[in-house]
Enzyme design. Structure first.
Site, short mmCIF file in Angstrom:
data_model
loop_
_atom_site.label_atom_id
_atom_site.label_comp_id
_atom_site.label_asym_id
_atom_site.label_seq_id
_atom_site.Cartn_x
_atom_site.Cartn_y
_atom_site.Cartn_z
CB VAL A 11 8.98 18.89 -17.34
CG1 VAL A 11 8.02 19.03 -16.18
CG2 VAL A 11 9.38 20.26 -17.85
CE LYS A 205 5.94 27.44 -18.34
NZ LYS A 205 7.28 27.60 -17.79
CG ASN A 209 7.52 30.59 -20.56
OD1 ASN A 209 8.27 30.80 -19.61
ND2 ASN A 209 7.30 29.38 -21.03
CG PHE A 250 15.33 36.75 -18.95
CD1 PHE A 250 15.07 35.93 -20.04
CD2 PHE A 250 15.46 36.15 -17.71
CE1 PHE A 250 14.95 34.56 -19.91
CE2 PHE A 250 15.35 34.78 -17.56
CZ PHE A 250 15.09 33.98 -18.67
N GLY A 254 21.38 39.07 -28.07
CA GLY A 254 22.01 37.88 -28.64
C GLY A 254 21.40 37.54 -29.98
CB CYS A 261 9.54 26.77 -22.88
SG CYS A 261 9.53 25.18 -22.04
CE LYS A 264 5.94 23.50 -25.70
NZ LYS A 264 5.14 24.07 -24.62
CE LYS A 322 18.17 26.79 -20.66
NZ LYS A 322 17.40 27.42 -19.60
NE ARG A 329 12.61 19.99 -26.85
CZ ARG A 329 11.88 19.47 -25.84
NH1 ARG A 329 10.68 18.98 -26.09
NH2 ARG A 329 12.35 19.44 -24.62
P1 NAD Z 1 9.78 16.25 -23.56
O1 NAD Z 1 9.46 16.17 -25.00
O2 NAD Z 1 11.21 16.26 -23.12
O3 NAD Z 1 9.05 15.06 -22.77
C1 NAD Z 1 7.73 14.69 -22.97
C2 NAD Z 1 7.64 13.19 -22.82
O4 NAD Z 1 6.27 12.80 -22.85
C3 NAD Z 1 8.34 12.41 -23.94
O5 NAD Z 1 9.30 11.54 -23.39
C4 NAD Z 1 7.19 11.64 -24.62
O6 NAD Z 1 7.59 10.37 -25.09
C5 NAD Z 1 6.21 11.52 -23.48
N1 NAD Z 1 4.83 11.25 -23.87
C6 NAD Z 1 4.11 11.77 -24.89
N2 NAD Z 1 2.88 11.25 -24.92
C7 NAD Z 1 2.80 10.38 -23.88
C8 NAD Z 1 1.76 9.56 -23.37
N3 NAD Z 1 0.56 9.53 -23.94
N4 NAD Z 1 2.02 8.80 -22.28
C9 NAD Z 1 3.24 8.83 -21.69
N5 NAD Z 1 4.26 9.60 -22.14
C10 NAD Z 1 4.03 10.38 -23.21
O7 NAD Z 1 9.04 17.56 -23.03
P2 NAD Z 1 9.44 18.47 -21.78
O8 NAD Z 1 10.47 19.46 -22.20
O9 NAD Z 1 9.66 17.60 -20.60
O10 NAD Z 1 8.07 19.28 -21.58
C11 NAD Z 1 6.89 18.69 -21.06
C12 NAD Z 1 5.91 19.78 -20.76
O11 NAD Z 1 6.42 20.67 -19.76
C13 NAD Z 1 5.56 20.66 -21.95
O12 NAD Z 1 4.23 21.06 -21.86
C14 NAD Z 1 6.47 21.86 -21.76
O13 NAD Z 1 5.95 23.02 -22.38
C15 NAD Z 1 6.46 22.00 -20.27
N6 NAD Z 1 7.64 22.67 -19.71
C16 NAD Z 1 8.88 22.39 -20.21
C17 NAD Z 1 10.00 23.02 -19.64
C18 NAD Z 1 11.37 22.75 -20.18
O14 NAD Z 1 12.29 23.50 -19.84
N7 NAD Z 1 11.59 21.72 -20.97
C19 NAD Z 1 9.83 23.92 -18.58
C20 NAD Z 1 8.55 24.15 -18.10
C21 NAD Z 1 7.46 23.53 -18.67
#
Ligand code: NAD
Length: 433
Positions: A11, A205, A209, A250, A254, A261, A264, A322, A329
């Site tokens: 993100v 949010k 989901n 959706f 499958g 996401c 969790k 996907k 994950r």
């Molecule tokens: P991710 O695990 O890919 O990235 C999170 C990053 O945060 C990691 O690189 C980690 O090292 C870093 N981090 C952790 N603690 C830190 C700190 N104290 N300071 C600086 N960096 C730190 O996670 P993601 O998939 O990008 O998801 C991030 C958030 O967005 C989550 O809450 C997730 O639920 C939400 N989200 C994810 C998606 C998706 O498709 N991946 C979509 C919408 C929302």
């Protein structure tokens, strides 16, 4: 605007890069030094279509930076996005440790007013907790805005730059104005920026989901019923999707949803409700159906080959949760691989993008094939878990020559059952006659 994005994952990187692309000066920060070193060398640590080019362009034009110095990033920015992970805690609730650590760092290092934007998916009440954590460290003013993200991995840039809507949970006029200005370039088509109170934004949010996960589990349950009554879920899908009240998105049956996401967030929503004294009914069932569904292909394999799979080899296509991502994950492939190995089978795997991640997670437990057909050589059957487009048009004649037995387990219903059967395959789908 000068923006810091704290947390440079799926993100944070997309959000930071897209905001740089509209002319802002953005620094993406992370505690993971290796990740930042790679980004500084021009390597993109994740696979997301289009992201590498966009990062390169914005770095070259001097608008996008990467670093590990959170204090300096906070000091230099007007707007700070918190995009760190909110993984599942032991009891299923969202672990807010990283979010609160960043909030404390903001309070500690800020030297003027800041707009703090909560991009991470966080339970209702987190906006307040973040505000309290900042306020405990500073007497300066700040706004905390909840701005949940709805992008999908694999189409993240398009989703971010062409949103259906932008949700902003904010109680201050100043915070709202900052968000309107930042998102204006992406809302020129008239899609709305919905301003609401922070708890409603946070809840939106999880509700989104949970609704999407419900549609998936619902269709998976319909497919299970189709299997036992002799109906065909694909025909049923067309029959109900054409109803304007239902629609097509959706509705694919499958082997269950995975990813960082849905699983969790569904669990965290249940936990949040329970913490507040309400025990939900539908949402826990969505999770139970999904857990069951991840085991479905294995049950079908055992029904076909018997319980003891020692001496059998299976080709497995698709490891990522996907298509178009390398993210594994909570991927259904991991559950299936565990079950197959547990029953004594050998597993040859292939995925177009997730092989590196799979090697990290699975080590020597499976055989990594150089390509899709390579995985099938001498295998007793082919199991499809992730519907990458390149798996859709397979050469069935070629496949038949490679497999020891012409047996297909199509976990995403991407192949034509009739055609496969006409070419001599035993075809097993999900809710397919
Ligand atoms: P991710 O695990 O890919 O990235 C999170 C990053 O945060 C990691 O690189 C980690 O090292 C870093 N981090 C952790 N603690 C830190 C700190 N104290 N300071 C600086 N960096 C730190 O996670 P993601 O998939 O990008 O998801 C991030 C958030 O967005 C989550 O809450 C997730 O639920 C939400 N989200 C994810 C998606 C998706 O498709 N991946 C979509 C919408 C929302």
């Amino acid at each position: 605007m000068r923006i810091a994005v704290i947390g440079s994952g799926y993100v944070g990187l997309v959000v930071g890069t897209c905001f740089a692309d509209t002319g802002n000066r953005v620094i993406c920060v992370d505690v993971n030094e290796d990740k930042i070193a790679r980004l500084q060398r021009g390597e993109v640590p994740i696979f997301e279509p289009g992201l590498e080019e966009l990062i390169q362009r914005n770095v070259a034009e001097g608008r996008l930076f990467f670093g590990t110095d959170i204090a300096s990033a906070i000091k230099k920015s007007q707007v700070i996005f918190i995009a760190v992970g909110t993984p599942q805690d032991e009891d299923g609730s969202a672990d807010l440790r990283h979010v609160i650590a960043v909030a404390q760092a903001i309070g500690t290092h800020m030297e003027e007013h800041k707009t703090v934007v909560l991009k991470s998916t966080v339970p209702v009440g987190t906006n307040k907790k973040v505000a309290a954590a900042i306020a405990a460290k500073t007497r300066l003013t700040f706004d905390v805005v909840s701005n949940p993200e709805f992008l999908k991995e694999g189409a993240a840039i398009d989703d971010f730059t062409k949103p259906d809507r932008v949700v902003v949970g904010c109680s201050s006029e100043r915070g709202r104005k900052v968000m309107e200005e930042l998102y204006a370039p992406y809302l020129r088509t008239g899609k709305p920026l919905l301003v609401m109170d922070p708890p409603s934004a946070e809840m939106t949010k999880y509700a989104a989901n949970a609704m999407l996960a419900t549609r998936i589990s619902f269709m998976n349950e319909m497919a299970r019923i189709c299997d036992v009554v002799g109906a065909d879920i694909n025909q049923v899908r067309k029959g109900i999707g054409t109803d304007a009240r239902i629609g097509f998105p959706f509705l694919f049956a499958g082997v269950g949803y995975g990813g960082s996401c849905f699983p969790k967030d569904v669990r965290a929503l249940v936990q949040t409700a329970r913490e507040h004294g309400y025990s939900p009914h539908i949402v826990p069932a969505v999770e139970r159906v999904n857990e069951d569904q991840k085991r479905l292909l294995f049950a079908k394999v055992q029904k076909h080959f018997g319980e003891d799979l020692r001496g059998r080899t299976f080709a497995l296509w698709g490891l990522a949760f996907k298509p178009k991502t390398d993210d594994m994950r909570e991927a259904p492939s991991l559950v299936l691989i565990d079950l197959l190995l547990g029953a004594g089978a050998r597993v040859n795997v292939f995925d177009p993008e997730a092989m590196k991640e799979a090697k990290r997670l699975l080590g020597e437990r499976v055989q990594f094939a150089p390509n899709a057909l390579g995985a099938c050589e001498g295998a007793d059957a082919l199991l499809l878990v992730t519907e990458w487009s390149e798996f859709r048009h397979i050469d069935l004649d070629e496949l038949k020559k490679l497999l020891k037995q012409p047996v297909l387990f199509d976990g995403r219903n991407i192949w034509d059952a009739e055609r496969a059967r006409a070419q001599g395959f035993v075809y097993h789908g999900v809710g397919i006659r």
